[in-house]
Design an enzyme around this catalytic site. Sequence first.
Site, PDB file in Angstrom:
ATOM      1  N   SER A  46      -1.432  11.943   3.879  1.00  0.00           N
ATOM      2  CA  SER A  46      -2.394  11.755   2.784  1.00  0.00           C
ATOM      3  C   SER A  46      -3.653  11.090   3.329  1.00  0.00           C
ATOM      4  O   SER A  46      -3.607  10.375   4.315  1.00  0.00           O
ATOM      5  CB  SER A  46      -1.786  10.866   1.697  1.00  0.00           C
ATOM      6  OG  SER A  46      -2.800  10.439   0.811  1.00  0.00           O
ATOM      7  N   HIS A  71      -2.094  11.821 -11.059  1.00  0.00           N
ATOM      8  CA  HIS A  71      -3.408  11.647 -10.431  1.00  0.00           C
ATOM      9  C   HIS A  71      -4.496  11.914 -11.480  1.00  0.00           C
ATOM     10  O   HIS A  71      -4.220  12.405 -12.571  1.00  0.00           O
ATOM     11  CB  HIS A  71      -3.549  12.610  -9.246  1.00  0.00           C
ATOM     12  CG  HIS A  71      -2.715  12.230  -8.076  1.00  0.00           C
ATOM     13  ND1 HIS A  71      -1.555  12.876  -7.736  1.00  0.00           N
ATOM     14  CD2 HIS A  71      -2.859  11.235  -7.153  1.00  0.00           C
ATOM     15  CE1 HIS A  71      -1.027  12.321  -6.658  1.00  0.00           C
ATOM     16  NE2 HIS A  71      -1.800  11.320  -6.283  1.00  0.00           N
TER      17      HIS A  71
HETATM   18  N1  LIG Z   1      -0.905  15.557  -5.020  1.00  0.00           N
HETATM   19  C1  LIG Z   1      -1.833  15.001  -4.268  1.00  0.00           C
HETATM   20  O1  LIG Z   1      -2.968  14.723  -4.732  1.00  0.00           O
HETATM   21  C2  LIG Z   1      -1.564  14.705  -2.830  1.00  0.00           C
HETATM   22  C3  LIG Z   1      -0.317  14.958  -2.240  1.00  0.00           C
HETATM   23  N2  LIG Z   1      -0.142  14.663  -0.918  1.00  0.00           N
HETATM   24  C4  LIG Z   1       1.149  14.910  -0.244  1.00  0.00           C
HETATM   25  O2  LIG Z   1       1.502  16.286  -0.390  1.00  0.00           O
HETATM   26  C5  LIG Z   1       2.929  16.412  -0.443  1.00  0.00           C
HETATM   27  C6  LIG Z   1       3.311  17.150  -1.715  1.00  0.00           C
HETATM   28  O3  LIG Z   1       2.858  16.396  -2.799  1.00  0.00           O
HETATM   29  P1  LIG Z   1       2.902  17.016  -4.278  1.00  0.00           P
HETATM   30  O4  LIG Z   1       3.264  18.455  -4.192  1.00  0.00           O
HETATM   31  O5  LIG Z   1       1.665  16.594  -4.973  1.00  0.00           O
HETATM   32  O6  LIG Z   1       4.123  16.217  -4.912  1.00  0.00           O
HETATM   33  P2  LIG Z   1       5.060  16.619  -6.139  1.00  0.00           P
HETATM   34  O7  LIG Z   1       5.532  15.346  -6.725  1.00  0.00           O
HETATM   35  O8  LIG Z   1       4.377  17.626  -6.990  1.00  0.00           O
HETATM   36  O9  LIG Z   1       6.298  17.363  -5.421  1.00  0.00           O
HETATM   37  C7  LIG Z   1       7.148  16.633  -4.606  1.00  0.00           C
HETATM   38  C8  LIG Z   1       8.454  17.415  -4.520  1.00  0.00           C
HETATM   39  O10 LIG Z   1       9.347  16.704  -3.660  1.00  0.00           O
HETATM   40  C9  LIG Z   1      10.598  16.577  -4.310  1.00  0.00           C
HETATM   41  N3  LIG Z   1      11.222  15.313  -3.925  1.00  0.00           N
HETATM   42  C10 LIG Z   1      10.668  14.077  -4.019  1.00  0.00           C
HETATM   43  N4  LIG Z   1      11.540  13.161  -3.577  1.00  0.00           N
HETATM   44  C11 LIG Z   1      12.668  13.843  -3.199  1.00  0.00           C
HETATM   45  C12 LIG Z   1      13.937  13.457  -2.685  1.00  0.00           C
HETATM   46  N5  LIG Z   1      14.223  12.182  -2.478  1.00  0.00           N
HETATM   47  N6  LIG Z   1      14.853  14.420  -2.427  1.00  0.00           N
HETATM   48  C13 LIG Z   1      14.576  15.718  -2.647  1.00  0.00           C
HETATM   49  N7  LIG Z   1      13.386  16.163  -3.143  1.00  0.00           N
HETATM   50  C14 LIG Z   1      12.458  15.220  -3.417  1.00  0.00           C
HETATM   51  C15 LIG Z   1      10.282  16.588  -5.792  1.00  0.00           C
HETATM   52  O11 LIG Z   1      11.427  16.997  -6.507  1.00  0.00           O
HETATM   53  P3  LIG Z   1      11.662  16.425  -7.996  1.00  0.00           P
HETATM   54  O12 LIG Z   1      10.481  16.928  -8.795  1.00  0.00           O
HETATM   55  O13 LIG Z   1      12.959  17.028  -8.412  1.00  0.00           O
HETATM   56  O14 LIG Z   1      11.666  14.933  -7.888  1.00  0.00           O
HETATM   57  C16 LIG Z   1       9.140  17.590  -5.858  1.00  0.00           C
HETATM   58  O15 LIG Z   1       9.630  18.893  -5.955  1.00  0.00           O
HETATM   59  C17 LIG Z   1       3.481  14.998  -0.375  1.00  0.00           C
HETATM   60  O16 LIG Z   1       3.838  14.691   0.953  1.00  0.00           O
HETATM   61  C18 LIG Z   1       2.297  14.140  -0.811  1.00  0.00           C
HETATM   62  O17 LIG Z   1       2.387  12.835  -0.266  1.00  0.00           O
HETATM   63  C19 LIG Z   1      -1.143  14.119  -0.147  1.00  0.00           C
HETATM   64  C20 LIG Z   1      -2.370  13.853  -0.702  1.00  0.00           C
HETATM   65  C21 LIG Z   1      -2.671  14.151  -2.065  1.00  0.00           C
HETATM   66  C1  LIG Z   2      -4.070  11.306  -3.482  1.00  0.00           C
HETATM   67  C2  LIG Z   2      -4.220   9.817  -3.601  1.00  0.00           C
HETATM   68  O1  LIG Z   2      -3.910   9.438  -4.933  1.00  0.00           O
HETATM   69  C3  LIG Z   2      -3.824   8.049  -5.169  1.00  0.00           C
HETATM   70  O2  LIG Z   2      -5.039   7.414  -4.902  1.00  0.00           O
HETATM   71  P1  LIG Z   2      -6.339   7.679  -5.788  1.00  0.00           P
HETATM   72  O3  LIG Z   2      -7.170   8.690  -5.128  1.00  0.00           O
HETATM   73  O4  LIG Z   2      -6.947   6.363  -6.123  1.00  0.00           O
HETATM   74  O5  LIG Z   2      -5.689   8.362  -7.041  1.00  0.00           O
HETATM   75  P2  LIG Z   2      -5.950   8.652  -8.543  1.00  0.00           P
HETATM   76  O6  LIG Z   2      -6.160  10.132  -8.643  1.00  0.00           O
HETATM   77  O7  LIG Z   2      -4.843   8.056  -9.347  1.00  0.00           O
HETATM   78  O8  LIG Z   2      -7.317   7.879  -8.952  1.00  0.00           O
HETATM   79  C4  LIG Z   2      -8.546   8.332  -8.488  1.00  0.00           C
HETATM   80  C5  LIG Z   2      -9.645   7.579  -9.241  1.00  0.00           C
HETATM   81  O9  LIG Z   2      -9.671   8.068 -10.588  1.00  0.00           O
HETATM   82  C6  LIG Z   2      -9.734   6.963 -11.475  1.00  0.00           C
HETATM   83  N1  LIG Z   2      -9.190   7.333 -12.799  1.00  0.00           N
HETATM   84  C7  LIG Z   2      -9.903   7.347 -13.948  1.00  0.00           C
HETATM   85  N2  LIG Z   2      -9.118   7.690 -14.998  1.00  0.00           N
HETATM   86  C8  LIG Z   2      -7.869   7.905 -14.467  1.00  0.00           C
HETATM   87  C9  LIG Z   2      -6.629   8.289 -15.077  1.00  0.00           C
HETATM   88  O10 LIG Z   2      -6.499   8.485 -16.303  1.00  0.00           O
HETATM   89  N3  LIG Z   2      -5.561   8.450 -14.231  1.00  0.00           N
HETATM   90  C10 LIG Z   2      -5.677   8.241 -12.885  1.00  0.00           C
HETATM   91  N4  LIG Z   2      -4.583   8.442 -12.098  1.00  0.00           N
HETATM   92  N5  LIG Z   2      -6.841   7.855 -12.277  1.00  0.00           N
HETATM   93  C11 LIG Z   2      -7.920   7.691 -13.076  1.00  0.00           C
HETATM   94  C12 LIG Z   2      -8.922   5.894 -10.776  1.00  0.00           C
HETATM   95  O11 LIG Z   2      -9.206   4.623 -11.315  1.00  0.00           O
HETATM   96  C13 LIG Z   2      -9.409   6.059  -9.348  1.00  0.00           C
HETATM   97  O12 LIG Z   2     -10.647   5.412  -9.167  1.00  0.00           O
HETATM   98  C14 LIG Z   2      -2.749   7.463  -4.297  1.00  0.00           C
HETATM   99  O13 LIG Z   2      -1.551   8.134  -4.504  1.00  0.00           O
HETATM  100  C15 LIG Z   2      -3.114   7.680  -2.882  1.00  0.00           C
HETATM  101  O14 LIG Z   2      -2.067   7.209  -2.073  1.00  0.00           O
HETATM  102  C16 LIG Z   2      -3.361   9.117  -2.631  1.00  0.00           C
HETATM  103  O15 LIG Z   2      -2.856   9.673  -1.670  1.00  0.00           O
END
Ligand SMILES: NC(=O)C1=CN([C@@H]2O[C@H](COP(=O)(O)OP(=O)(O)OC[C@H]3O[C@@H](n4cnc5c(N)ncnc54)[C@H](OP(=O)(O)O)[C@@H]3O)[C@@H](O)[C@H]2O)C=CC1
Ligand SMILES: C[C@H]1O[C@H](OP(=O)(O)OP(=O)(O)OC[C@H]2O[C@@H](n3cnc4c(=O)[nH]c(N)nc43)[C@H](O)[C@@H]2O)[C@@H](O)[C@@H](O)C1=O
Length: 321
Positions: free
Chosen positions: A109, A181
């Site tokens: 990330s 998010h």
């Molecule tokens: N979304 C984002 O904005 C960002 C994501 N990432 C990274 O990208 C990758 C994917 O994230 P994203 O798709 O958003 O996450 P999601 O939460 O959408 O998906 C994660 C998946 O992993 C599964 N999972 C989590 N924990 C376990 C476990 N202990 N055993 C088996 N399965 C598990 C979940 O299953 P279940 O739903 O059943 O729990 C789910 O299907 C991650 O590594 C994340 O850190 C990085 C930056 C930004």
């Molecule tokens: C992908 C990234 O995601 C996380 O970090 P983040 O970028 O701070 O994530 P966020 O999407 O939650 O917030 C972005 C900005 O948006 C503002 N904000 C406003 N209103 C809402 C609101 O309603 N919800 C949320 N969640 N944020 C809000 C919030 O206050 C912040 O300033 C970590 O998982 C980090 O580890 C990581 O990997």
Amino acid sequence: MNSAQPRIFVAGHRGLVGSAIVRVLQAQGLTNLVTRTRAELELTDQAQVRAFFESERVDQVYLAAAKVGGIHANHTYPAEFIYDNMMVQTNVVHEAWRSGVHQLLFLGSSCIYPRMAQQPIREESLMNGPLEPTNEPYAMAKIAGIKLCESYNRQYGTDYRSVMPTNLYGPGDNYHPQNSHVIPALIRRFHEAKLIGAEQVVIWGSGNAMREFLYVDDMAAASVYVMQLDHASYGANTAPMHSHLNVGTGADTTISELAKLIGKTVSFSGKIVFDTSKPDGTPRKLLDVSKLQSLGWSARMPLDVGLQHAYRAFLATNKLP
Ligand SMILES: NC(=O)C1=CN([C@@H]2O[C@H](COP(=O)(O)OP(=O)(O)OC[C@H]3O[C@@H](n4cnc5c(N)ncnc54)[C@H](OP(=O)(O)O)[C@@H]3O)[C@@H](O)[C@H]2O)C=CC1
Ligand SMILES: C[C@H]1O[C@H](OP(=O)(O)OP(=O)(O)OC[C@H]2O[C@@H](n3cnc4c(=O)[nH]c(N)nc43)[C@H](O)[C@@H]2O)[C@@H](O)[C@@H](O)C1=O
């Protein structure tokens, strides 16, 4: 099952990124995919993960399973974010190696970088300063994941690669009102405000924080692209101690501008107000994506178009948390 194709395990296949990676692989005609739901395979349990890799004999792993959430979730559940992610990545990387898997892609990330890193953030900025407090446990786990892959590559000759996504959004996102998010949270909040005719929508923080947003199908395409790069190209653009690659659009926006764009996408005509009692988190985390661009990949989806797709996907979601 086509035995001529690699057997590919997509861990986290039902998540935002994992489901998009499955779509990209299937579109390439790669159908020898191995998937397990969390109920079928708990990745924090080493014995279950060992038994899986011993029985399945996969050739490649996309590690898109993790404990994931927004700023509020990270701040509220620090122990789960560091424990679950450390266990999942350690079990999958170690058991993949132990069973002879040569190629793996780890998803980290952009939060791994110092809170005040020079912008745009280069891969070399890793560990050059203090992390953002709101997500430090998660970030520490992700940094350990990068080092885990690098260490297995150096000692055992594996080809375990790491990509660092910026903030992601799109179909299959998590719409939980508190733990999601910002984009899925605001899509849901603006939509629900429109339905009840609310006069205003509250945004967390000052609105001055800046974020870069990558559409999830672009992220999945980048993941497959990096996995399929020949080893020499990947190695030429990374170093043994800086083996990760940033993945983003190279452009960012303020949360305030994002909120206006989401309001317009949802056709909400009320006021936008800011709750400054909520944290902004990192002031800015724009990634330098020149390394991946020099390897031939760039993002395609513009934010305004991506938000329209994300809203349509939200409307089609039949079960909200
Ligand atoms: N979304 C984002 O904005 C960002 C994501 N990432 C990274 O990208 C990758 C994917 O994230 P994203 O798709 O958003 O996450 P999601 O939460 O959408 O998906 C994660 C998946 O992993 C599964 N999972 C989590 N924990 C376990 C476990 N202990 N055993 C088996 N399965 C598990 C979940 O299953 P279940 O739903 O059943 O729990 C789910 O299907 C991650 O590594 C994340 O850190 C990085 C930056 C930004
Ligand atoms: C992908 C990234 O995601 C996380 O970090 P983040 O970028 O701070 O994530 P966020 O999407 O939650 O917030 C972005 C900005 O948006 C503002 N904000 C406003 N209103 C809402 C609101 O309603 N919800 C949320 N969640 N944020 C809000 C919030 O206050 C912040 O300033 C970590 O998982 C980090 O580890 C990581 O990997």
